[in-house]
Design a protein around this motif. Structure first.
Motif, PDB file in Angstrom:
ATOM      1  N   HIS A   9       0.861  -1.176   0.000  1.00 25.13           N
ATOM      2  CA  HIS A   9       0.000   0.000   0.000  1.00 25.13           C
ATOM      3  C   HIS A   9       0.901   1.230   0.000  1.00 25.13           C
ATOM      4  CE1 HIS A   9       0.788  -0.804   4.309  1.00 25.13           C
ATOM      5  NE2 HIS A   9       0.839   0.498   4.402  1.00 25.13           N
ATOM      6  N   HIS A  11       1.482   5.555   0.940  1.00 23.06           N
ATOM      7  CA  HIS A  11       1.084   6.743   1.693  1.00 23.06           C
ATOM      8  C   HIS A  11       1.453   7.924   0.819  1.00 23.06           C
ATOM      9  CE1 HIS A  11       0.521   4.292   5.276  1.00 23.06           C
ATOM     10  NE2 HIS A  11       1.587   3.645   4.881  1.00 23.06           N
ATOM     11  N   CYS A  52       1.901   5.068  10.013  1.00 23.27           N
ATOM     12  CA  CYS A  52       2.064   3.658   9.637  1.00 23.27           C
ATOM     13  C   CYS A  52       3.462   3.189  10.011  1.00 23.27           C
ATOM     14  CB  CYS A  52       1.830   3.451   8.151  1.00 23.27           C
ATOM     15  SG  CYS A  52       1.953   1.700   7.682  1.00 23.27           S
ATOM     16  N   CYS A  55       5.466   0.763   7.377  1.00 20.58           N
ATOM     17  CA  CYS A  55       6.130   1.433   6.247  1.00 20.58           C
ATOM     18  C   CYS A  55       7.260   2.333   6.728  1.00 20.58           C
ATOM     19  CB  CYS A  55       5.134   2.235   5.433  1.00 20.58           C
ATOM     20  SG  CYS A  55       3.941   1.206   4.557  1.00 20.58           S
TER      21      CYS A  55
HETATM   22 ZN   LIG Z   1       1.990   1.782   5.384  1.00 23.20          ZN
END
Ligand SMILES: [Zn+2]
Length: 162
Positions: A9, A11, A52, A55
């Motif tokens: 995913h 950001h 997050c 990440c």
């Molecule tokens: Zn993330």
């Protein structure tokens, strides 16, 4: 923009209708400097905005192996800090000032902040050299602290981190 691939995913707060970054954005002109990948700095900032951890740790691991890009992150962080406070707050330069604060600058970040202040217009080059001389562990600590600081300043301005 150069990105680090993370866990399936992204950001990204670079969109025109997205004000999460505020006026604080990594400077694209820094991309030209000595192999640094400014897109990674922006990605780290967006990741921290989204809180997050997964990440963030992946990108920090990348930065630890990339002194040039870490240097750009630190230069950008020092510049924002200086602009926000109109100079450098003691908290970034003196560990004894940090006791009561929610944010604790790491030792490597404080050393880099001192270099930034001392070298003025040559700071970008000086920070790149210092980051290259650091261990990967020191770069990691500096980068982790730096991104917390820029997001804190973005969210709270001069009220951060007191
Ligand atoms: Zn993330």
């Amino acid at each position: 923009m150069t990105y680090v691939l993370t866990e399936g995913h992204v950001h990204d707060h670079s969109g025109p209708d997205d004000d999460r970054r505020g006026s604080v954005v990594p400077r694209a002109d820094e991309e030209l400097k000595a192999g640094a990948r400014v897109g990674v700095v922006a990605q780290l900032f967006d990741t921290e905005l989204d809180e997050c951890e997964l990440c963030r740790e992946i990108i920090l691991g990348f930065l630890a192996e990339d002194p040039a890009t870490t240097g750009v992150l630190i230069h950008w962080t020092c510049w924002i800090t200086s602009e926000t406070y109109g100079g450098f707050p003691a908290i970034l330069l003196d560990p004894e000032e940090q006791d009561d604060c929610s944010f604790q600058a790491t030792e490597p970040l404080m050393e880099l902040a001192q270099t930034y202040r001392r070298t003025s217009v040559h700071a970008a080059e000086a920070l790149a050299v210092q980051c290259a001389a650091f261990t990967a562990g020191q770069r990691l600590e500096a980068a982790r602290s730096a991104v917390q600081l820029v997001v804190g300043l973005r969210d709270f301005g001069v009220d951060f981190p007191y």
